[in-house]
Structure formats: C-alpha cells, structure tokens
Design a protein around this motif. Structure first.
Motif, PDB file in Angstrom:
ATOM      1  N   TRP A  40       0.824  -1.208   0.000  1.00  0.00           N
ATOM      2  CA  TRP A  40       0.000   0.000   0.000  1.00  0.00           C
ATOM      3  C   TRP A  40       0.857   1.256   0.000  1.00  0.00           C
ATOM      4  CZ3 TRP A  40      -4.494   0.138  -1.893  1.00  0.00           C
ATOM      5  CH2 TRP A  40      -5.365  -0.942  -1.762  1.00  0.00           C
ATOM      6  N   LEU A  41       2.014   1.201   0.642  1.00  0.00           N
ATOM      7  CA  LEU A  41       2.944   2.326   0.573  1.00  0.00           C
ATOM      8  C   LEU A  41       3.449   2.522  -0.853  1.00  0.00           C
ATOM      9  CD1 LEU A  41       5.000   1.812   3.858  1.00  0.00           C
ATOM     10  CD2 LEU A  41       3.618   3.835   3.274  1.00  0.00           C
ATOM     11  N   ILE A  42       3.755   1.402  -1.527  1.00  0.00           N
ATOM     12  CA  ILE A  42       4.185   1.473  -2.919  1.00  0.00           C
ATOM     13  C   ILE A  42       3.053   2.008  -3.792  1.00  0.00           C
ATOM     14  CG2 ILE A  42       4.849   0.085  -4.928  1.00  0.00           C
ATOM     15  CD1 ILE A  42       6.334  -1.777  -2.941  1.00  0.00           C
ATOM     16  N   ALA A  43       1.827   1.516  -3.545  1.00  0.00           N
ATOM     17  CA  ALA A  43       0.669   1.989  -4.307  1.00  0.00           C
ATOM     18  C   ALA A  43       0.485   3.494  -4.122  1.00  0.00           C
ATOM     19  CB  ALA A  43      -0.586   1.246  -3.871  1.00  0.00           C
ATOM     20  N   PHE A  44       0.664   3.964  -2.894  1.00  0.00           N
ATOM     21  CA  PHE A  44       0.542   5.396  -2.613  1.00  0.00           C
ATOM     22  C   PHE A  44       1.594   6.184  -3.381  1.00  0.00           C
ATOM     23  CE2 PHE A  44       2.026   9.052  -0.136  1.00  0.00           C
ATOM     24  CZ  PHE A  44       0.873   9.827  -0.124  1.00  0.00           C
ATOM     25  N   ALA A  45       2.832   5.712  -3.339  1.00  0.00           N
ATOM     26  CA  ALA A  45       3.929   6.414  -4.014  1.00  0.00           C
ATOM     27  C   ALA A  45       3.709   6.463  -5.526  1.00  0.00           C
ATOM     28  CB  ALA A  45       5.256   5.737  -3.694  1.00  0.00           C
ATOM     29  N   ILE A  46       3.289   5.344  -6.097  1.00  0.00           N
ATOM     30  CA  ILE A  46       3.046   5.306  -7.544  1.00  0.00           C
ATOM     31  C   ILE A  46       1.890   6.230  -7.913  1.00  0.00           C
ATOM     32  CG2 ILE A  46       2.263   3.850  -9.457  1.00  0.00           C
ATOM     33  CD1 ILE A  46       3.791   1.533  -8.142  1.00  0.00           C
ATOM     34  N   ALA A  47       0.821   6.184  -7.116  1.00  0.00           N
ATOM     35  CA  ALA A  47      -0.351   7.014  -7.404  1.00  0.00           C
ATOM     36  C   ALA A  47      -0.010   8.497  -7.333  1.00  0.00           C
ATOM     37  CB  ALA A  47      -1.470   6.681  -6.415  1.00  0.00           C
ATOM     38  N   VAL A  48       0.748   8.905  -6.330  1.00  0.00           N
ATOM     39  CA  VAL A  48       1.142  10.306  -6.211  1.00  0.00           C
ATOM     40  C   VAL A  48       2.010  10.718  -7.402  1.00  0.00           C
ATOM     41  CG1 VAL A  48       2.531  11.938  -4.875  1.00  0.00           C
ATOM     42  CG2 VAL A  48       0.941  10.408  -3.705  1.00  0.00           C
ATOM     43  N   THR A  49       2.927   9.834  -7.808  1.00  0.00           N
ATOM     44  CA  THR A  49       3.787  10.132  -8.955  1.00  0.00           C
ATOM     45  C   THR A  49       2.968  10.317 -10.224  1.00  0.00           C
ATOM     46  OG1 THR A  49       5.620   8.873  -7.986  1.00  0.00           O
ATOM     47  CG2 THR A  49       5.714   9.303 -10.358  1.00  0.00           C
ATOM     48  N   VAL A  50       2.006   9.411 -10.454  1.00  0.00           N
ATOM     49  CA  VAL A  50       1.152   9.508 -11.640  1.00  0.00           C
ATOM     50  C   VAL A  50       0.349  10.807 -11.614  1.00  0.00           C
ATOM     51  CG1 VAL A  50      -0.841   8.496 -12.822  1.00  0.00           C
ATOM     52  CG2 VAL A  50       1.007   7.019 -12.003  1.00  0.00           C
ATOM     53  N   ALA A  51      -0.205  11.142 -10.452  1.00  0.00           N
ATOM     54  CA  ALA A  51      -0.997  12.367 -10.331  1.00  0.00           C
ATOM     55  C   ALA A  51      -0.141  13.602 -10.591  1.00  0.00           C
ATOM     56  CB  ALA A  51      -1.629  12.448  -8.944  1.00  0.00           C
ATOM     57  N   LEU A  52       1.093  13.596 -10.080  1.00  0.00           N
ATOM     58  CA  LEU A  52       1.987  14.736 -10.283  1.00  0.00           C
ATOM     59  C   LEU A  52       2.369  14.899 -11.755  1.00  0.00           C
ATOM     60  CD1 LEU A  52       4.369  14.451  -7.189  1.00  0.00           C
ATOM     61  CD2 LEU A  52       2.693  16.259  -7.644  1.00  0.00           C
ATOM     62  N   VAL A  53       2.693  13.785 -12.414  1.00  0.00           N
ATOM     63  CA  VAL A  53       3.066  13.850 -13.832  1.00  0.00           C
ATOM     64  C   VAL A  53       1.879  14.338 -14.669  1.00  0.00           C
ATOM     65  CG1 VAL A  53       3.740  12.493 -15.848  1.00  0.00           C
ATOM     66  CG2 VAL A  53       4.870  12.101 -13.643  1.00  0.00           C
ATOM     67  N   ALA A  54       0.701  13.772 -14.397  1.00  0.00           N
ATOM     68  CA  ALA A  54      -0.500  14.208 -15.128  1.00  0.00           C
ATOM     69  C   ALA A  54      -0.770  15.684 -14.881  1.00  0.00           C
ATOM     70  CB  ALA A  54      -1.703  13.362 -14.703  1.00  0.00           C
ATOM     71  N   GLY A  55      -0.597  16.116 -13.635  1.00  0.00           N
ATOM     72  CA  GLY A  55      -0.819  17.518 -13.303  1.00  0.00           C
ATOM     73  C   GLY A  55       0.158  18.450 -13.986  1.00  0.00           C
ATOM     74  N   LEU A  56       1.415  18.027 -14.081  1.00  0.00           N
ATOM     75  CA  LEU A  56       2.420  18.852 -14.756  1.00  0.00           C
ATOM     76  C   LEU A  56       2.081  19.033 -16.231  1.00  0.00           C
ATOM     77  CD1 LEU A  56       5.739  17.539 -13.151  1.00  0.00           C
ATOM     78  CD2 LEU A  56       4.774  19.843 -12.948  1.00  0.00           C
ATOM     79  N   LEU A 101      -4.094  24.729  -8.304  1.00  0.00           N
ATOM     80  CA  LEU A 101      -2.763  24.690  -8.905  1.00  0.00           C
ATOM     81  C   LEU A 101      -2.790  24.440 -10.415  1.00  0.00           C
ATOM     82  CD1 LEU A 101      -0.930  22.561  -6.183  1.00  0.00           C
ATOM     83  CD2 LEU A 101      -0.813  25.043  -6.493  1.00  0.00           C
ATOM     84  N   VAL A 102      -3.789  23.685 -10.867  1.00  0.00           N
ATOM     85  CA  VAL A 102      -3.869  23.306 -12.285  1.00  0.00           C
ATOM     86  C   VAL A 102      -5.171  23.834 -12.880  1.00  0.00           C
ATOM     87  CG1 VAL A 102      -3.852  21.424 -13.945  1.00  0.00           C
ATOM     88  CG2 VAL A 102      -2.535  21.220 -11.823  1.00  0.00           C
ATOM     89  N   GLU A 103      -5.044  24.683 -13.882  1.00  0.00           N
ATOM     90  CA  GLU A 103      -6.230  25.247 -14.528  1.00  0.00           C
ATOM     91  C   GLU A 103      -6.277  24.796 -15.982  1.00  0.00           C
ATOM     92  OE1 GLU A 103      -6.558  29.426 -14.046  1.00  0.00           O
ATOM     93  OE2 GLU A 103      -6.536  29.349 -11.846  1.00  0.00           O
ATOM     94  N   ARG A 104      -6.991  23.726 -16.220  1.00  0.00           N
ATOM     95  CA  ARG A 104      -7.212  23.265 -17.590  1.00  0.00           C
ATOM     96  C   ARG A 104      -8.686  22.989 -17.770  1.00  0.00           C
ATOM     97  NH1 ARG A 104      -4.492  18.169 -20.789  1.00  0.00           N
ATOM     98  NH2 ARG A 104      -5.803  16.928 -19.404  1.00  0.00           N
ATOM     99  N   GLU A 105      -9.237  23.481 -18.855  1.00  0.00           N
ATOM    100  CA  GLU A 105     -10.680  23.387 -19.045  1.00  0.00           C
ATOM    101  C   GLU A 105     -11.083  22.112 -19.771  1.00  0.00           C
ATOM    102  OE1 GLU A 105     -13.144  26.579 -19.660  1.00  0.00           O
ATOM    103  OE2 GLU A 105     -11.777  28.088 -18.874  1.00  0.00           O
TER     104      GLU A 105
END
Length: 223
Positions: free
Chosen positions: A12-28, A106-110
């Motif tokens: 679950w710690l690994i799942a959390f880390a991967i999920a946060v990474t994916v969210a950050l990359v998508a957000g960028l 932080l992210v403004e995309r329509e």
C-alpha cells in the motif's frame, strides 16, 4: 476492513507512491492548460466510439457520484465492516479537500469542449459541435483537471480491495476503469483528467487503509 500484514503495508505504501507520482506527472502536463496532440488522439479514440454505448456509459459514470461512497458505507456497515464504512465516509471530505482545495487551485485546464474544440462562452454560435461528441448535456467549459468522478470510483475500488475475496476484488476496479472511460466518451473530460483523478483516489484510499491499519495495530498492542 482486515488488518494488513507487513507485506500488505509495503504494497500500500508502494501503491501510494506510484499514485502520487502519476498524479503529479498528469498535473504537470495539464498545468500548461493545453491538451497535447497524443492526448487529443486518445480522447478522440474513446470519444468516437459508437453512439449505442451512450446509455451503458452513462450508467458507469454514475459510479463517480459523491453519494456513492455513502451508499457503499451503509452496505459495509450492514456487513459489520465498520472500519471500511468509516473510511468511506472520511474519504468524501478528503476528496473535496484535495480536488477543490489543492489540485484545482494549482492546475487550470478546461474541459474538452474548450481545450480541444475551442468553445467560447462569449461567442457560442461559432462553436463547431462536430469537433467531438458531447453527450448527456456535459459542460463545455469549466475546470476539467482532475475528474472528481474518477477520484471517487478509484478510491472506492482501492478501499474495497481490502475486504473483497479473490476475483471479486476486480469488479470495482473494472467499474472504476469503465467510469473513467465513460467520462471521456461522454466528452466531459480529457484523458489525463481521469488518469490524474484515479491516481488521487487510490492515493487517498491508500492513506486511509494505512491509517486504519496503524490504529488497529496500536489497539491490539494496548489490549
């Protein structure tokens, strides 16, 4: 919700880390406000699927409504899965805090109607509706990143993973995946909106699972 083993905790710690990474990359990627060509191609591949899918897709997108965690919490309580019920209730304000209070600040995309098809609220008559399929009265403008529906659907799927046996665990995962596809198919979201939303849902769920596990371990030690 069962108490995770040491191996489960690591997973679950690994799942959390991967999920946060994916969210950050998508957000960028989404933070530019634009939809890259490759993402537009994915959008059209899903959005151009046959019209007869509209009704089933409309049903699957309901899995992301804000009321759904409460409904699942009631069912969990009926089966005496008290910790799961509590986690599902707590999930709702956490989802709203992360989505509204953090990500959309932080992210403004329509939405695709604006980012892909160029909808202009000041000149709606000039909008070319043939650019994509917008089904079920989905909005053409407004902040699109991230998908709140995807946060909820994937968060529920992750929480239910802890209690459902064997192959049944994959049922809510499948529903969450179809929910994400449905939001793109209907024209409500760009692909990274649902990817980022799903990642955030898993991350929140993972934190709740780890928090419940910590509480249960401390109670066992004290008892």
């Amino acid at each position: 919700m069962t108490t995770p083993t040491a191996t489960d905790r690591r997973l679950w710690l690994i799942a959390f880390a991967i999920a946060v990474t994916v969210a950050l990359v998508a957000g960028l990627v989404a933070s530019t406000g634009e939809v890259p060509g490759w993402e537009q191609s994915i959008f059209h591949a899903i959005n151009d699927l046959p019209d007869w899918l509209e009704q089933p897709m409309w049903v699957f997108q309901l899995a992301g409504l804000l009321l759904v965690p409460l409904v699942v919490a009631v069912i969990a309580a009926a089966f005496k899965q008290w910790w799961l019920a509590i986690a599902l209730v707590i999930f709702i304000p956490l989802k709203l805090l992360v989505e509204k209070g953090v990500v959309k600040q932080l992210v403004e995309r329509e939405r695709p109607g604006t980012t892909i098809c160029g909808y202009d609220a000041d000149n709606p008559e000039a909008f070319d509706a043939s650019c994509a399929h917008f089904r079920g009265d989905v909005p053409l403008e407004g902040l699109s990143f991230v998908s709140g529906h995807a946060i909820i659907a994937w968060g529920i799927a992750a929480l239910l993973w802890t209690v459902l046996p064997g192959r049944w665990r994959w049922v809510p995962v499948g529903i969450a995946a179809l929910n994400a596809i449905a939001r793109v198919y209907l024209g409500a979201h760009n692909p990274l909106d649902v990817v980022g939303g799903g990642a955030i849902g898993v991350a929140i769920a993972a934190l709740l699972i780890l928090a419940v596990e910590l509480i249960q371990r401390r109670r066992s030690a004290d008892g």
